[in-house]
Design a protein around this motif. Structure first.
Motif, short mmCIF file in Angstrom:
data_model
loop_
_atom_site.label_atom_id
_atom_site.label_comp_id
_atom_site.label_asym_id
_atom_site.label_seq_id
_atom_site.Cartn_x
_atom_site.Cartn_y
_atom_site.Cartn_z
N GLU A 41 66.90 37.27 -2.48
CA GLU A 41 67.59 38.53 -2.14
C GLU A 41 68.15 38.48 -0.72
O GLU A 41 67.85 37.57 0.05
N ALA A 42 68.95 39.47 -0.40
CA ALA A 42 69.52 39.56 0.94
C ALA A 42 68.48 40.10 1.91
O ALA A 42 67.57 40.85 1.53
N PRO A 43 68.60 39.77 3.18
CA PRO A 43 67.72 40.37 4.19
C PRO A 43 67.95 41.87 4.30
O PRO A 43 69.10 42.34 4.19
N THR A 44 66.89 42.62 4.52
CA THR A 44 67.02 44.06 4.73
C THR A 44 66.42 44.42 6.08
O THR A 44 65.39 43.86 6.50
N PHE A 45 67.04 45.36 6.75
CA PHE A 45 66.67 45.75 8.10
C PHE A 45 65.31 46.44 8.11
O PHE A 45 65.02 47.30 7.29
N LEU A 46 64.45 46.05 9.07
CA LEU A 46 63.16 46.70 9.26
C LEU A 46 63.11 47.48 10.58
O LEU A 46 62.68 48.63 10.60
N SER A 47 63.49 46.81 11.68
CA SER A 47 63.31 47.47 12.97
C SER A 47 64.22 46.86 14.02
O SER A 47 64.74 45.76 13.85
N TYR A 48 64.39 47.62 15.09
CA TYR A 48 65.22 47.19 16.22
C TYR A 48 64.55 47.64 17.50
O TYR A 48 64.18 48.81 17.64
N ASN A 49 64.38 46.71 18.44
CA ASN A 49 63.85 47.02 19.76
C ASN A 49 64.84 46.55 20.81
O ASN A 49 65.31 45.41 20.75
N VAL A 50 65.14 47.43 21.74
CA VAL A 50 65.99 47.01 22.86
C VAL A 50 65.25 47.20 24.19
O VAL A 50 65.51 46.50 25.16
N LEU A 51 64.30 48.15 24.20
CA LEU A 51 63.47 48.38 25.39
C LEU A 51 62.05 47.90 25.11
O LEU A 51 61.62 47.81 23.95
N ASP A 52 61.30 47.64 26.17
CA ASP A 52 59.91 47.22 26.02
C ASP A 52 59.09 48.31 25.36
O ASP A 52 59.31 49.50 25.59
N GLY A 53 58.14 47.89 24.56
CA GLY A 53 57.22 48.85 23.96
C GLY A 53 57.18 48.73 22.46
O GLY A 53 57.70 47.80 21.87
N LEU A 54 56.50 49.71 21.88
CA LEU A 54 56.21 49.71 20.45
C LEU A 54 57.09 50.74 19.74
O LEU A 54 57.20 51.88 20.17
N GLU A 55 57.69 50.31 18.64
CA GLU A 55 58.44 51.21 17.76
C GLU A 55 57.69 51.27 16.43
O GLU A 55 57.43 50.24 15.82
N GLU A 56 57.33 52.49 16.01
CA GLU A 56 56.56 52.63 14.78
C GLU A 56 57.41 53.29 13.71
O GLU A 56 58.10 54.27 13.96
N LYS A 57 57.31 52.71 12.50
CA LYS A 57 58.06 53.25 11.38
C LYS A 57 57.21 53.08 10.13
O LYS A 57 57.23 52.03 9.48
N GLY A 58 56.42 54.11 9.84
CA GLY A 58 55.56 54.04 8.66
C GLY A 58 54.51 52.94 8.80
O GLY A 58 53.82 52.86 9.82
N ARG A 59 54.42 52.07 7.81
CA ARG A 59 53.41 51.01 7.85
C ARG A 59 53.82 49.86 8.77
O ARG A 59 53.01 48.99 9.07
N PHE A 60 55.08 49.86 9.20
CA PHE A 60 55.59 48.76 10.02
C PHE A 60 55.78 49.23 11.46
O PHE A 60 56.29 50.31 11.72
#
Lengths: 108, 114
Positions: A41-60
């Protein structure tokens, strides 16, 4: 140029937590992406970080440290459907450069 | 998000011929890109498809081998020319939009050269 490294393979148990690391060296940095790709399958987007730190999105969650050239993707409450390849990609100007990818196998 | 389609989904071609892959997005994306993914490996950027002008190629990829067109904001083609077995791979297009230029990928075209 850029050097982007990830572990080739990981195995984890259903219901557990797994952390997939990505280290990078790049001339120019405009952000870091994580993608999930199931076989065939094709890759699907999960997350993007541009600044230091933690980005939370559900289980990921995804973490970035620009000074260390380091990111990780954290997957909680693992499910069998999370078995896939996870791709770290560094954005340089308008382009994405992908790491080697980590193949995650979730076992019962 | 953008929905991206590609055709053909797969093809088997003879050595020395060419294959043209089409990519269509359902909304106006800022950027379009072409990647190659060899079996079991990660994605390698071939080029950025620029609307109405020549594509911008990454190191190791040249226009004679991989001519690209992008006549408008929502459509692009990649031709893989003078095929050899080493060109057997999956070719993916993507569209980028938004401040982060988050990219959405097409389903890929699996090319086998015999």
């Amino acid at each position: 140029g850029q050097n982007i490294d990830q572990p080739t393979e990981m195995t984890a148990t259903e219901g557990a937590i797994v952390q997939i690391n990505c280290t990078y060296q790049t001339s120019g940095f405009n952000g870091l992406f994580w993608y999930q790709q199931h076989a065939g399958e094709a890759p699907t987007f999960l997350s993007y970080n541009v600044l230091d730190g933690l980005e939370e999105k559900g289980r990921f969650s995804s973490f970035l440290s620009r000074s260390k050239g380091y990111s990780y993707l954290l997957l909680k409450e693992l499910q069998m459907k999370d078995s896939a390849s996870y791709l770290c990609a560094v954005r340089r100007a308008n382009n994405l450069f992908f790491g080697t990818g980590t193949r995650l196998t979730v076992i019962p | 998000s953008a929905v991206i389609s590609q055709k053909p989904s797969r093809d088997i071609c003879q050595r020395g011929t060419s294959l043209t892959i089409q990519c269509q997005v359902d909304s106006q994306v800022t950027m379009m890109f072409w990647y190659r993914q060899q079996p079991g490996q990660s994605l390698t950027l071939i080029a950025t498809a620029n609307q109405g002008s020549e594509a911008t190629y990454e190191s190791g990829f040249v226009i004679d081998k991989f001519p690209i067109s992008r006549p408008n904001l929502t459509f692009s083609t990649l031709t893989v020319s003078n095929l050899s077995p080493e060109d057997s791979s999956i070719y993916l297009c993507s569209g980028g939009q938004g401040a982060s230029l988050e990219q959405y990928f097409g389903p890929g075209t699996r090319l086998t050269v015999t």
